[in-house]
Design an enzyme around this catalytic site. Sequence first.
Site, short mmCIF file in Angstrom:
data_model
loop_
_atom_site.label_atom_id
_atom_site.label_comp_id
_atom_site.label_asym_id
_atom_site.label_seq_id
_atom_site.Cartn_x
_atom_site.Cartn_y
_atom_site.Cartn_z
N MET A 154 0.84 -1.20 0.00
CA MET A 154 0.00 0.00 0.00
C MET A 154 0.88 1.25 0.00
O MET A 154 0.41 2.35 0.30
CB MET A 154 -0.93 -0.01 1.21
N GLY A 155 2.17 1.08 -0.32
CA GLY A 155 3.06 2.24 -0.41
C GLY A 155 3.52 2.73 0.95
O GLY A 155 3.43 2.02 1.94
N LEU A 215 6.65 3.23 1.78
CA LEU A 215 7.52 2.06 1.97
C LEU A 215 8.60 2.27 3.03
O LEU A 215 9.11 3.36 3.21
CB LEU A 215 8.17 1.69 0.64
N HIS A 216 8.91 1.18 3.72
CA HIS A 216 10.00 1.16 4.69
C HIS A 216 10.84 -0.10 4.42
O HIS A 216 10.55 -0.86 3.47
CB HIS A 216 9.45 1.19 6.12
N HIS A 253 9.04 -3.47 3.60
CA HIS A 253 8.59 -3.66 2.21
C HIS A 253 9.77 -3.95 1.29
O HIS A 253 9.69 -4.79 0.39
CB HIS A 253 7.91 -2.39 1.69
N VAL A 291 10.75 -7.45 9.49
CA VAL A 291 11.88 -6.54 9.72
C VAL A 291 11.51 -5.63 10.90
O VAL A 291 10.40 -5.06 10.93
CB VAL A 291 12.18 -5.69 8.47
N LEU A 339 8.53 -2.87 11.90
CA LEU A 339 8.34 -1.68 11.06
C LEU A 339 6.93 -1.72 10.47
O LEU A 339 6.44 -2.78 10.08
CB LEU A 339 9.37 -1.66 9.93
N SER A 340 6.30 -0.56 10.44
CA SER A 340 4.95 -0.45 9.90
C SER A 340 4.69 0.99 9.49
O SER A 340 5.15 1.92 10.17
CB SER A 340 3.92 -0.87 10.95
P1 AMP Z 1 1.31 -2.95 3.53
O1 AMP Z 1 1.87 -1.88 2.66
O2 AMP Z 1 1.24 -2.60 4.97
O3 AMP Z 1 0.03 -3.52 3.00
O4 AMP Z 1 2.36 -4.14 3.45
C1 AMP Z 1 2.73 -4.68 2.22
C2 AMP Z 1 3.51 -5.94 2.46
O5 AMP Z 1 4.67 -5.65 3.25
C3 AMP Z 1 2.71 -7.00 3.26
O6 AMP Z 1 2.97 -8.27 2.70
C4 AMP Z 1 3.27 -6.86 4.64
O7 AMP Z 1 3.16 -8.04 5.40
C5 AMP Z 1 4.72 -6.52 4.35
N1 AMP Z 1 5.34 -5.86 5.51
C6 AMP Z 1 4.89 -4.78 6.17
N2 AMP Z 1 5.69 -4.49 7.22
C7 AMP Z 1 6.67 -5.43 7.21
C8 AMP Z 1 7.81 -5.69 8.05
N3 AMP Z 1 8.10 -4.92 9.11
N4 AMP Z 1 8.59 -6.75 7.74
C9 AMP Z 1 8.32 -7.53 6.67
N5 AMP Z 1 7.27 -7.33 5.85
C10 AMP Z 1 6.46 -6.30 6.12
#
Ligand code: AMP
Length: 282
Positions: free
Chosen positions: A29-30, A32-33, A36, A177, A185-186
């Site tokens: 969903m962008g 990014l960290h 991602h 991560v 990370l989020s």
């Molecule tokens: P999102 O943008 O939050 O929908 O995440 C996109 C993808 O990145 C999903 O498959 C998440 O599980 C993965 N993701 C998000 N945070 C992390 C993290 N800290 N470590 C590994 N993968 C992550």
Amino acid sequence: MQIIKSISELRTALQNRSHGRTVGLVPTMGNLHEGHLELAKHCRDRCDIVVASVFVNPKQFGEAEDFSDYPRTLEDDADLLAAAGTDYVFAPTDDAMYPGGHASATNISVTTLSSELCGEHRPGHFDGVATVVTKLFNIVMPDMAFFGEKDWQQLTILSRMVADLNMPIQVIGVPTVRAPDGLALSSRNQYLSEEERQQAPVLYRTLMDIVHALQAGATSFDRLEHTARVALRSAGFEVDYVSIRHADTLAPATEEDQHYRVLAAAHLGKARLIDNVGLDLR
Ligand code: AMP
């Protein structure tokens, strides 16, 4: 690297390039960290062509949730993805993905797995995820798709969906991560105040306390969950759930299990944080 907004353009680009070459997809969903980017790196290592999608999917947000506030940072995301070796960024508009509106879109529902844990607190969320991921799979037709273990329930649901619907796609989970203090990370961590950011790693530490107790032979799952909820509340969290489950089926843990996953979701200030840790006894 090319940024593509139209479904037909992406299809054409991939058809022209992908003969006999493997295509990997990293749905995001962008905003990014490093979490991602780890998915993008795994994809780069294993596939000939790397496609990352950046789409804030309205169908997976509840009415009272943060869809409109969700951070949108496509330019920065594209720079990071280019540096991680991405070939195509697919960044469609809401209209391109849901021409008739997302409410009337066909629903993909992985029923039982979607109604508990996060599903209980976010009704319809996993149907929104399964639906958009199915659409992305149909658009990109990847050989492999990469998802974070951070969202363990999501990873389990999507693996089940691919198996149940015979989708010819390998779903690959990538370990979470974390920041040096343990916080996963989020994108939602930026909703935390400075003080809340200091408290936030308590979530991971509380899960690790349960893991250590299980390693030491504890089997009183209810009591462990209860103790964890109390610890989180006293650290300022409002707890949605803490639950010890079978890692693969997500059924409530039993003493016979060898593979556990300890999962939690809790609010801290404006942020809803989720995390999970695995334990394999043998
Ligand atoms: P999102 O943008 O939050 O929908 O995440 C996109 C993808 O990145 C999903 O498959 C998440 O599980 C993965 N993701 C998000 N945070 C992390 C993290 N800290 N470590 C590994 N993968 C992550």
